[in-house]
Structure formats: structure tokens, C-alpha cells
Motif scaffolding. Structure first.
Motif, PDB file in Angstrom:
ATOM      1  N   ARG A   1      -8.138 132.773  30.186  1.00  0.00           N
ATOM      2  CA  ARG A   1      -7.736 134.047  30.773  1.00  0.00           C
ATOM      3  C   ARG A   1      -6.299 133.980  31.291  1.00  0.00           C
ATOM      4  O   ARG A   1      -5.511 134.921  31.091  1.00  0.00           O
ATOM      5  N   VAL A   2      -5.936 132.889  31.939  1.00  0.00           N
ATOM      6  CA  VAL A   2      -4.559 132.719  32.422  1.00  0.00           C
ATOM      7  C   VAL A   2      -3.586 132.704  31.246  1.00  0.00           C
ATOM      8  O   VAL A   2      -2.505 133.305  31.301  1.00  0.00           O
ATOM      9  N   THR A   3      -3.968 132.029  30.164  1.00  0.00           N
ATOM     10  CA  THR A   3      -3.129 131.984  28.968  1.00  0.00           C
ATOM     11  C   THR A   3      -2.944 133.376  28.372  1.00  0.00           C
ATOM     12  O   THR A   3      -1.833 133.753  27.975  1.00  0.00           O
ATOM     13  N   ASP A   4      -4.034 134.139  28.316  1.00  0.00           N
ATOM     14  CA  ASP A   4      -3.951 135.508  27.804  1.00  0.00           C
ATOM     15  C   ASP A   4      -2.917 136.322  28.587  1.00  0.00           C
ATOM     16  O   ASP A   4      -2.060 136.996  28.005  1.00  0.00           O
ATOM     17  N   ILE A   5      -3.003 136.262  29.892  1.00  0.00           N
ATOM     18  CA  ILE A   5      -2.100 137.046  30.738  1.00  0.00           C
ATOM     19  C   ILE A   5      -0.665 136.535  30.627  1.00  0.00           C
ATOM     20  O   ILE A   5       0.289 137.327  30.523  1.00  0.00           O
ATOM     21  N   THR A   6      -0.503 135.220  30.618  1.00  0.00           N
ATOM     22  CA  THR A   6       0.830 134.614  30.562  1.00  0.00           C
ATOM     23  C   THR A   6       1.577 135.005  29.293  1.00  0.00           C
ATOM     24  O   THR A   6       2.796 135.229  29.310  1.00  0.00           O
TER      25      THR A   6
ATOM     26  N   ALA B   1       0.503 137.679  27.081  1.00  0.00           N
ATOM     27  CA  ALA B   1       0.443 139.121  26.811  1.00  0.00           C
ATOM     28  C   ALA B   1       1.364 139.940  27.707  1.00  0.00           C
ATOM     29  O   ALA B   1       1.929 140.940  27.261  1.00  0.00           O
ATOM     30  N   LEU B   2       1.531 139.555  28.978  1.00  0.00           N
ATOM     31  CA  LEU B   2       2.340 140.362  29.893  1.00  0.00           C
ATOM     32  C   LEU B   2       3.796 140.458  29.460  1.00  0.00           C
ATOM     33  O   LEU B   2       4.313 141.571  29.292  1.00  0.00           O
ATOM     34  N   PRO B   3       4.510 139.343  29.247  1.00  0.00           N
ATOM     35  CA  PRO B   3       5.899 139.479  28.785  1.00  0.00           C
ATOM     36  C   PRO B   3       5.993 140.123  27.406  1.00  0.00           C
ATOM     37  O   PRO B   3       6.924 140.891  27.146  1.00  0.00           O
ATOM     38  N   ALA B   4       5.018 139.827  26.525  1.00  0.00           N
ATOM     39  CA  ALA B   4       5.036 140.425  25.188  1.00  0.00           C
ATOM     40  C   ALA B   4       4.855 141.935  25.271  1.00  0.00           C
ATOM     41  O   ALA B   4       5.527 142.701  24.562  1.00  0.00           O
ATOM     42  N   ALA B   5       3.957 142.394  26.149  1.00  0.00           N
ATOM     43  CA  ALA B   5       3.722 143.829  26.308  1.00  0.00           C
ATOM     44  C   ALA B   5       4.966 144.529  26.859  1.00  0.00           C
ATOM     45  O   ALA B   5       5.339 145.624  26.404  1.00  0.00           O
ATOM     46  N   LEU B   6       5.613 143.903  27.830  1.00  0.00           N
ATOM     47  CA  LEU B   6       6.817 144.502  28.426  1.00  0.00           C
ATOM     48  C   LEU B   6       7.968 144.554  27.418  1.00  0.00           C
ATOM     49  O   LEU B   6       8.665 145.570  27.299  1.00  0.00           O
ATOM     50  N   LEU B   7       8.152 143.471  26.672  1.00  0.00           N
ATOM     51  CA  LEU B   7       9.216 143.439  25.653  1.00  0.00           C
ATOM     52  C   LEU B   7       8.948 144.451  24.545  1.00  0.00           C
ATOM     53  O   LEU B   7       9.873 145.065  24.015  1.00  0.00           O
ATOM     54  N   SER B   8       7.670 144.638  24.200  1.00  0.00           N
ATOM     55  CA  SER B   8       7.326 145.546  23.104  1.00  0.00           C
ATOM     56  C   SER B   8       7.637 147.003  23.433  1.00  0.00           C
ATOM     57  O   SER B   8       7.752 147.832  22.532  1.00  0.00           O
ATOM     58  N   LEU B   9       7.787 147.322  24.720  1.00  0.00           N
ATOM     59  CA  LEU B   9       8.090 148.698  25.114  1.00  0.00           C
ATOM     60  C   LEU B   9       9.404 149.180  24.502  1.00  0.00           C
ATOM     61  O   LEU B   9       9.601 150.386  24.312  1.00  0.00           O
ATOM     62  N   VAL B  10      10.289 148.239  24.180  1.00  0.00           N
ATOM     63  CA  VAL B  10      11.566 148.596  23.551  1.00  0.00           C
ATOM     64  C   VAL B  10      11.336 149.283  22.213  1.00  0.00           C
ATOM     65  O   VAL B  10      12.088 150.179  21.806  1.00  0.00           O
TER      66      VAL B  10
ATOM     67  N   ILE C   1      -5.523 143.396  26.353  1.00  0.00           N
ATOM     68  CA  ILE C   1      -5.667 142.013  26.789  1.00  0.00           C
ATOM     69  C   ILE C   1      -5.468 141.916  28.295  1.00  0.00           C
ATOM     70  O   ILE C   1      -6.239 141.263  29.003  1.00  0.00           O
ATOM     71  N   LEU C   2      -4.450 142.592  28.801  1.00  0.00           N
ATOM     72  CA  LEU C   2      -4.176 142.550  30.239  1.00  0.00           C
ATOM     73  C   LEU C   2      -5.316 143.174  31.041  1.00  0.00           C
ATOM     74  O   LEU C   2      -5.619 142.743  32.149  1.00  0.00           O
TER      75      LEU C   2
END
Length: 220
Positions: free
Chosen positions: A31-36, A38-47, A125-126
Motif C-alpha cells: 500500500r505504501v508503494t502504491d501511494i509513493t 501513484a501520487l507523483p505520477a498522478a500529479l505529473l499526469s495533470l499536465v 489507486i490513491l
């Protein structure tokens, strides 16, 4: 072997090899790996979101992101998000023919090939609906069919579904937008392999192989 033949599956095999819980350490670290990741990937993907939205709107003016029910851990349905790559959203209600009447749009073909259509699932995922690695979640109407036709199909719902998984890597005949009991039976044999052998090491292998496949496709 990369799969578990369904011919050897029975209640005794399941009791010895498959459990909803492995150990607390694995579950927590996963679960920690998922968040670690997915979170930056999700934020970067907003571009990319404005460009994807513009392309979809210019083609047919339809919705950009669609929501559909999929079956998750414990057989519980959840809202699954994607950039729309098809002409509509039939939510797996294929009717008597067992085949979707929708078609993949021109923009959708690119989104699918690049896997950009799946970027909104990072938010799943988040939220805890999905994991980075696990069996791919299916539509409730199709699950209803497969649970009647395929022995032990429901076992794949013992764990959280995934954005990528063992079956996605090695089963190349996954039915798309159609009901296919034979192909799904074969897919289940790969899901059972993952259920038996799942570990942090196997999850890492699946993540790296998925990234490698995406890079190969992008350079093709």
C-alpha cells in the motif's frame, strides 16, 4: 510455468495456496508503494489532461473522462475512471450478442496504444480501489456470466485489482469489449499464478516489465 492450470484447482488447492491475506508486512508495504508511486505520477499526469481533453472534444464533442463500475476486492463494485477512448460507454452491457456496439475512436487508438487512457486510474489507486499490481478488474455484468461459467472465477476477487498484472503481461488473448468464456478461463490461470506467488519481488518484476513494454511500444 507462468500460469496455474485450472484442471488442478479444487478446494484443497485453494486452501493450501491462496489466501486473502499473506502477511501484514507485505500488505502494508504494498500500500505504501502504491501511494509513493501513484501520487507523483498522478500529479505529473495533470499536465497532459488539457491536451487529452482538447483532442477528445475536437473529435466528437463527447465526455472526456468516463466512469464505469468494475468489480473490486471482495466482489465490491467501485467507480473506475478512464479517458474515453470509445464512441460511448456501455458499461459492459453488451446485450445478447455479447459484443459491444461501440468502436474505438481515432484519438482513442492513440490513447490506448500509449496507455494514456488509463492515467485517471492513478486516482483510483490513491483512493484504495486499485493497486499498481493485481488482477485486472472486470465489469459486473461480465463477472456475473464468468462466475456461472468458469469454476473458481470469483477467487480473483480475494485481493485488490491492479493497474497492471501478471495476466496483462503474459495473456495476449484478453477479450476486449466482448464476452469470451474460453479466453477468460485462460486469463484466470495467470491470475491464479499471481495469487499463489504474489510478493513484493514479483510485484516489482511486473512493474518493471510493464514499464519496459510501454517504452518498447513508444519507440516502435
Amino acid at each position: 510455468k507462468r500460469q496455474i492450470p485450472l484442471s488442478i484447482i479444487d478446494n484443497n488447492w485453494l486452501a493450501q495456496n491462496v489466501s486473502r491475506y499473506t502477511n501484514t508486512l507485505y500488505d502494508n508495504v504494498k500500500r505504501v508503494t502504491d501511494i509513493t508511486i501513484a501520487l507523483p505520477a498522478a500529479l505529473l499526469s495533470l499536465v497532459l489532461y488539457p491536451f487529452v481533453a482538447l483532442a477528445i472534444k475536437l473529435e466528437d464533442g463527447g465526455p472526456v473522462i468516463i466512469s464505469m463500475l468494475r468489480v473490486g476486492e471482495g466482489g465490491k463494485p467501485f467507480n473506475f475512471y478512464k479517458f474515453r477512448s470509445m464512441s460511448g460507454n456501455d458499461k459492459g452491457q453488451y446485450g445478447p450478442s455479447g459484443v459491444s456496439k461501440l468502436y474505438v475512436t481515432k484519438v482513442g487508438k492513440f490513447l490506448r496504444a500509449s496507455r494514456i487512457d488509463e492515467l485517471p486510474q492513478l486516482w483510483n489507486i490513491l483512493r484504495g480501489d486499485l493497486s499498481l499490481v493485481g488482477p485486472r478488474p472486470e465489469f459486473p455484468p461480465l463477472v456475473e456470466v464468468y462466475e456461472k461459467e468458469i469454476p473458481y472465477y470469483g477467487v480473483r476477487h480475494l485481493i485488490k485489482p491492479g493497474l497492471s498484472g501478471w495476466a496483462q503481461l503474459y495473456h495476449h488473448y484478453d477479450p476486449h469489449h466482448a464476452t469470451d468464456v474460453e479466453a477468460t478461463t485462460m486469463k484466470l490461470s495467470y491470475d491464479l499464478y499471481y495469487l499463489k506467488h504474489r510478493s513484493l519481488a514479483l510485484d516489482l518484476i511486473i512493474i518493471l516489465k510493464t514499464i519496459r513494454r510501454l517504452l518498447i511500444k513508444s519507440n516502435a
